[in-house]
Design a protein around this motif. Sequence first.
Motif, PDB file in Angstrom:
ATOM      1  N   LYS A  35     -17.868 -35.567 -67.634  1.00 43.72           N
ATOM      2  CA  LYS A  35     -16.615 -34.820 -67.811  1.00 43.72           C
ATOM      3  C   LYS A  35     -16.087 -34.306 -66.481  1.00 43.72           C
ATOM      4  CE  LYS A  35     -17.551 -33.045 -72.449  1.00 43.72           C
ATOM      5  NZ  LYS A  35     -17.824 -31.810 -73.207  1.00 43.72           N
ATOM      6  N   MET A  36     -16.994 -33.843 -65.612  1.00 43.31           N
ATOM      7  CA  MET A  36     -16.562 -33.322 -64.307  1.00 43.31           C
ATOM      8  C   MET A  36     -15.966 -34.428 -63.441  1.00 43.31           C
ATOM      9  SD  MET A  36     -16.891 -30.134 -64.383  1.00 43.31           S
ATOM     10  CE  MET A  36     -17.725 -28.942 -65.412  1.00 43.31           C
ATOM     11  N   VAL A  37     -16.565 -35.608 -63.492  1.00 42.61           N
ATOM     12  CA  VAL A  37     -16.027 -36.738 -62.737  1.00 42.61           C
ATOM     13  C   VAL A  37     -14.631 -37.077 -63.245  1.00 42.61           C
ATOM     14  CG1 VAL A  37     -16.281 -39.213 -62.263  1.00 42.61           C
ATOM     15  CG2 VAL A  37     -18.262 -37.697 -62.102  1.00 42.61           C
ATOM     16  N   ARG A  38     -14.481 -37.171 -64.549  1.00 43.34           N
ATOM     17  CA  ARG A  38     -13.171 -37.501 -65.126  1.00 43.34           C
ATOM     18  C   ARG A  38     -12.137 -36.416 -64.820  1.00 43.34           C
ATOM     19  NH1 ARG A  38     -12.699 -41.765 -68.815  1.00 43.34           N
ATOM     20  NH2 ARG A  38     -14.689 -42.787 -69.181  1.00 43.34           N
ATOM     21  N   THR A  39     -12.551 -35.181 -64.877  1.00 43.15           N
ATOM     22  CA  THR A  39     -11.634 -34.080 -64.574  1.00 43.15           C
ATOM     23  C   THR A  39     -11.206 -34.141 -63.114  1.00 43.15           C
ATOM     24  OG1 THR A  39     -12.661 -32.704 -66.273  1.00 43.15           O
ATOM     25  CG2 THR A  39     -11.372 -31.569 -64.598  1.00 43.15           C
ATOM     26  N   ILE A  63     -20.427 -24.187 -64.943  1.00 43.21           N
ATOM     27  CA  ILE A  63     -18.963 -24.252 -64.903  1.00 43.21           C
ATOM     28  C   ILE A  63     -18.473 -25.107 -66.069  1.00 43.21           C
ATOM     29  CG2 ILE A  63     -16.973 -25.052 -63.549  1.00 43.21           C
ATOM     30  CD1 ILE A  63     -18.372 -22.557 -62.389  1.00 43.21           C
ATOM     31  N   GLN A  64     -17.473 -24.621 -66.760  1.00 45.04           N
ATOM     32  CA  GLN A  64     -16.898 -25.327 -67.902  1.00 45.04           C
ATOM     33  C   GLN A  64     -15.810 -26.291 -67.435  1.00 45.04           C
ATOM     34  OE1 GLN A  64     -18.164 -24.880 -71.104  1.00 45.04           O
ATOM     35  NE2 GLN A  64     -19.673 -23.731 -69.916  1.00 45.04           N
ATOM     36  N   THR A  65     -15.514 -27.285 -68.257  1.00 48.83           N
ATOM     37  CA  THR A  65     -14.509 -28.297 -67.931  1.00 48.83           C
ATOM     38  C   THR A  65     -13.163 -27.655 -67.618  1.00 48.83           C
ATOM     39  OG1 THR A  65     -15.651 -29.821 -69.425  1.00 48.83           O
ATOM     40  CG2 THR A  65     -13.440 -30.442 -68.720  1.00 48.83           C
ATOM     41  N   GLU A  66     -12.799 -26.629 -68.362  1.00 46.43           N
ATOM     42  CA  GLU A  66     -11.511 -25.968 -68.149  1.00 46.43           C
ATOM     43  C   GLU A  66     -11.446 -25.312 -66.775  1.00 46.43           C
ATOM     44  OE1 GLU A  66     -13.545 -25.296 -70.839  1.00 46.43           O
ATOM     45  OE2 GLU A  66     -12.496 -26.660 -72.208  1.00 46.43           O
ATOM     46  N   GLN A  67     -12.553 -24.707 -66.344  1.00 48.89           N
ATOM     47  CA  GLN A  67     -12.610 -24.095 -65.015  1.00 48.89           C
ATOM     48  C   GLN A  67     -12.486 -25.169 -63.934  1.00 48.89           C
ATOM     49  OE1 GLN A  67     -16.412 -22.141 -66.215  1.00 48.89           O
ATOM     50  NE2 GLN A  67     -15.658 -20.477 -64.910  1.00 48.89           N
ATOM     51  N   MET A  68     -13.161 -26.287 -64.139  1.00 45.72           N
ATOM     52  CA  MET A  68     -13.092 -27.397 -63.187  1.00 45.72           C
ATOM     53  C   MET A  68     -11.678 -27.962 -63.134  1.00 45.72           C
ATOM     54  SD  MET A  68     -14.548 -29.349 -61.010  1.00 45.72           S
ATOM     55  CE  MET A  68     -14.645 -31.015 -60.374  1.00 45.72           C
ATOM     56  N   ALA A  69     -11.037 -28.071 -64.277  1.00 42.25           N
ATOM     57  CA  ALA A  69      -9.667 -28.587 -64.319  1.00 42.25           C
ATOM     58  C   ALA A  69      -8.721 -27.674 -63.543  1.00 42.25           C
ATOM     59  CB  ALA A  69      -9.202 -28.741 -65.766  1.00 42.25           C
ATOM     60  N   GLU A  70      -8.876 -26.378 -63.715  1.00 43.58           N
ATOM     61  CA  GLU A  70      -8.023 -25.425 -63.008  1.00 43.58           C
ATOM     62  C   GLU A  70      -8.259 -25.501 -61.499  1.00 43.58           C
ATOM     63  OE1 GLU A  70      -7.507 -20.621 -62.769  1.00 43.58           O
ATOM     64  OE2 GLU A  70      -7.867 -21.508 -64.751  1.00 43.58           O
ATOM     65  N   ALA A  71      -9.513 -25.531 -61.085  1.00 43.49           N
ATOM     66  CA  ALA A  71      -9.830 -25.612 -59.656  1.00 43.49           C
ATOM     67  C   ALA A  71      -9.354 -26.942 -59.064  1.00 43.49           C
ATOM     68  CB  ALA A  71     -11.328 -25.441 -59.438  1.00 43.49           C
ATOM     69  N   SER A  72      -9.526 -28.029 -59.799  1.00 43.59           N
ATOM     70  CA  SER A  72      -9.081 -29.338 -59.322  1.00 43.59           C
ATOM     71  C   SER A  72      -7.560 -29.383 -59.182  1.00 43.59           C
ATOM     72  CB  SER A  72      -9.537 -30.444 -60.276  1.00 43.59           C
ATOM     73  OG  SER A  72     -10.938 -30.528 -60.325  1.00 43.59           O
ATOM     74  N   ALA A  73      -6.869 -28.806 -60.136  1.00 38.05           N
ATOM     75  CA  ALA A  73      -5.408 -28.781 -60.063  1.00 38.05           C
ATOM     76  C   ALA A  73      -4.929 -27.976 -58.861  1.00 38.05           C
ATOM     77  CB  ALA A  73      -4.833 -28.207 -61.358  1.00 38.05           C
TER      78      ALA A  73
END
Length: 108
Positions: free
Chosen positions: A47-51, A78-88
Amino acid sequence: MSHRMHIDHSVKLIGKLLFGIERGLEVLNTVRPAGQPLVDDWKCLKKMVRTFETHCGSLAQYGMKHMRSLANICNAGIQTEQMAEASAQACVSVPSGHWSSLQKGFSA
């Protein structure tokens, strides 16, 4: 070269956004003791890779060197949502071209 620099910079910035400037690189570069798996939750790693790729572009073969960092993000809870926010935040624009996940799909 620009793709490689983008990937390296993005991973480091995501670490700093998630764990703070002081601890970010330390967490990303942590090596687990021999005999322990790379990651506790393999689904989380996928999931982290895809995010990451959704927001920052394809890791491609070069980016595989950052698997430990992404695994450490999972191991830190770290949750997927947190990773998505940081990646964005880290990847305001996805580089277009040969290595873009928009053209070739995901690497994981």
